[in-house]
Design a protein around this motif. Sequence first.
Motif, PDB file in Angstrom:
ATOM      1  N   TYR A  79      24.982 -13.835  16.806  1.00 17.99           N
ATOM      2  CA  TYR A  79      25.493 -12.551  17.305  1.00 17.99           C
ATOM      3  C   TYR A  79      24.488 -11.414  17.215  1.00 17.99           C
ATOM      4  O   TYR A  79      24.650 -10.378  17.858  1.00 17.99           O
ATOM      5  N   ARG A  80      23.438 -11.558  16.405  1.00 10.58           N
ATOM      6  CA  ARG A  80      22.596 -10.406  16.087  1.00 10.58           C
ATOM      7  C   ARG A  80      21.818  -9.861  17.282  1.00 10.58           C
ATOM      8  O   ARG A  80      21.649  -8.646  17.417  1.00 10.58           O
ATOM      9  N   ALA A  81      21.360 -10.728  18.173  1.00 10.83           N
ATOM     10  CA  ALA A  81      20.629 -10.237  19.348  1.00 10.83           C
ATOM     11  C   ALA A  81      21.540  -9.363  20.208  1.00 10.83           C
ATOM     12  O   ALA A  81      21.139  -8.282  20.665  1.00 10.83           O
ATOM     13  N   ALA A  82      22.781  -9.814  20.429  1.00 14.84           N
ATOM     14  CA  ALA A  82      23.721  -9.028  21.229  1.00 14.84           C
ATOM     15  C   ALA A  82      24.098  -7.737  20.522  1.00 14.84           C
ATOM     16  O   ALA A  82      24.200  -6.675  21.149  1.00 14.84           O
ATOM     17  N   CYS A  83      24.304  -7.803  19.215  1.00 15.22           N
ATOM     18  CA  CYS A  83      24.646  -6.590  18.460  1.00 15.22           C
ATOM     19  C   CYS A  83      23.503  -5.580  18.519  1.00 15.22           C
ATOM     20  O   CYS A  83      23.732  -4.375  18.657  1.00 15.22           O
ATOM     21  N   ALA A  84      22.278  -6.056  18.409  1.00 11.90           N
ATOM     22  CA  ALA A  84      21.127  -5.155  18.488  1.00 11.90           C
ATOM     23  C   ALA A  84      20.996  -4.563  19.884  1.00 11.90           C
ATOM     24  O   ALA A  84      20.678  -3.377  20.046  1.00 11.90           O
ATOM     25  N   ALA A  85      21.252  -5.370  20.908  1.00 10.54           N
ATOM     26  CA  ALA A  85      21.136  -4.879  22.283  1.00 10.54           C
ATOM     27  C   ALA A  85      22.174  -3.799  22.589  1.00 10.54           C
ATOM     28  O   ALA A  85      21.888  -2.836  23.314  1.00 10.54           O
ATOM     29  N   HIS A  86      23.379  -3.940  22.029  1.00 14.31           N
ATOM     30  CA  HIS A  86      24.475  -3.018  22.336  1.00 14.31           C
ATOM     31  C   HIS A  86      24.725  -1.985  21.241  1.00 14.31           C
ATOM     32  O   HIS A  86      25.598  -1.123  21.404  1.00 14.31           O
ATOM     33  N   GLY A  87      23.987  -2.076  20.133  1.00 14.17           N
ATOM     34  CA  GLY A  87      24.166  -1.112  19.056  1.00 14.17           C
ATOM     35  C   GLY A  87      25.476  -1.264  18.316  1.00 14.17           C
ATOM     36  O   GLY A  87      26.158  -0.277  18.032  1.00 14.17           O
ATOM     37  N   LEU A  88      25.829  -2.508  17.965  1.00 11.45           N
ATOM     38  CA  LEU A  88      27.093  -2.796  17.297  1.00 11.45           C
ATOM     39  C   LEU A  88      26.848  -3.306  15.880  1.00 11.45           C
ATOM     40  O   LEU A  88      26.015  -4.192  15.665  1.00 11.45           O
ATOM     41  N   ALA A  89      27.598  -2.780  14.916  1.00 14.17           N
ATOM     42  CA  ALA A  89      27.638  -3.371  13.585  1.00 14.17           C
ATOM     43  C   ALA A  89      28.634  -4.515  13.594  1.00 14.17           C
ATOM     44  O   ALA A  89      29.611  -4.511  14.349  1.00 14.17           O
ATOM     45  N   PHE A  90      28.416  -5.515  12.731  1.00 16.41           N
ATOM     46  CA  PHE A  90      29.213  -6.744  12.750  1.00 16.41           C
ATOM     47  C   PHE A  90      29.607  -7.076  11.322  1.00 16.41           C
ATOM     48  O   PHE A  90      28.766  -7.365  10.478  1.00 16.41           O
ATOM     49  N   LEU A  91      30.906  -7.047  11.048  1.00 15.86           N
ATOM     50  CA  LEU A  91      31.446  -7.248   9.703  1.00 15.86           C
ATOM     51  C   LEU A  91      32.182  -8.580   9.641  1.00 15.86           C
ATOM     52  O   LEU A  91      33.062  -8.848  10.467  1.00 15.86           O
ATOM     53  N   ALA A  92      31.846  -9.435   8.667  1.00 14.67           N
ATOM     54  CA  ALA A  92      32.458 -10.759   8.541  1.00 14.67           C
ATOM     55  C   ALA A  92      32.926 -10.991   7.111  1.00 14.67           C
ATOM     56  O   ALA A  92      32.117 -11.293   6.229  1.00 14.67           O
TER      57      ALA A  92
END
Length: 277
Positions: free
Chosen positions: A65-78
């Motif tokens: 998920y990290r490439a997409a999160c970096a591209a869209h500026g999203l934090a990701f909590l799991a």
Amino acid sequence: MKVVSEVRSHGGRQLVLTHDSAATATGMTFSLFLPPQAEQGRVPLVTYLSGLTCTHANVTAKGEYRAACAAHGLAFLAPDTSPRGEGVADEEGWDIGLGAGFYVDATEAPWSSHYRMWSYVTEELPALVATEFAELDMDRQAITGHSMGGHGALTVALRHPGRFRSCSAFAPIVAPTRVPWGQKAFDRYFGGDPDLSRRHDAVALIGDGARVDHLLVDVGGSDPFLDKELRPELLVEACEQSGIPATVRVQKGYDHSYFFVSSFLGEHLAWHAAHLG
């Protein structure tokens, strides 16, 4: 709160953290990815709820998920899927007990002492990360999840209207009161109480008037649990009857694994980003 590990990835920071939970009365572990945009200002938060047998580590290692999160500026909590540690109840079988908290607050002994994952993921953990990470914009949140976590994402969004701007799911258990996995869990955790069980059943919640603005759901066409445990057609029917715009896609040839989830998680994150602004 303690930082267990931190690594650089796609210009952002991948953290694994532990803390003492008041909700579960145990230590809890979760992972958080902060994209590079978090160094310049506040970023939206996507919460991901994992499935049976998983911890925070499954999606962190396999979700891609990290490439997409970096591209869209999203934090990701799991977060984790259940409490763990000495004195935490368990039972033989991978679909109940440790790794199988079902994102509910159990009312029956011995589960009720620690299995309070609903309170953890809807109250305690969001409050903790909001306090500890000023980079997070808690007014812009989305939620997603896989299997048992897809069930959790749907029910959390349906019962918290206005908190999440978007909700999606991968192979969710959409009607747990009508399938073996959910019936087993709700019998143990709620003593089979039909009212409590209904409050954690997405199809039942929609039938009772709960609403979200839109849904995106993917299931694998070769998922061995599709017909017996997941029953996506029940969600399609409920959304059609209630007027909820729902895109439910059957991905031909894909199964229930993280090979499936990681193949489409980037698309889901782009979809969430469009709604998060």
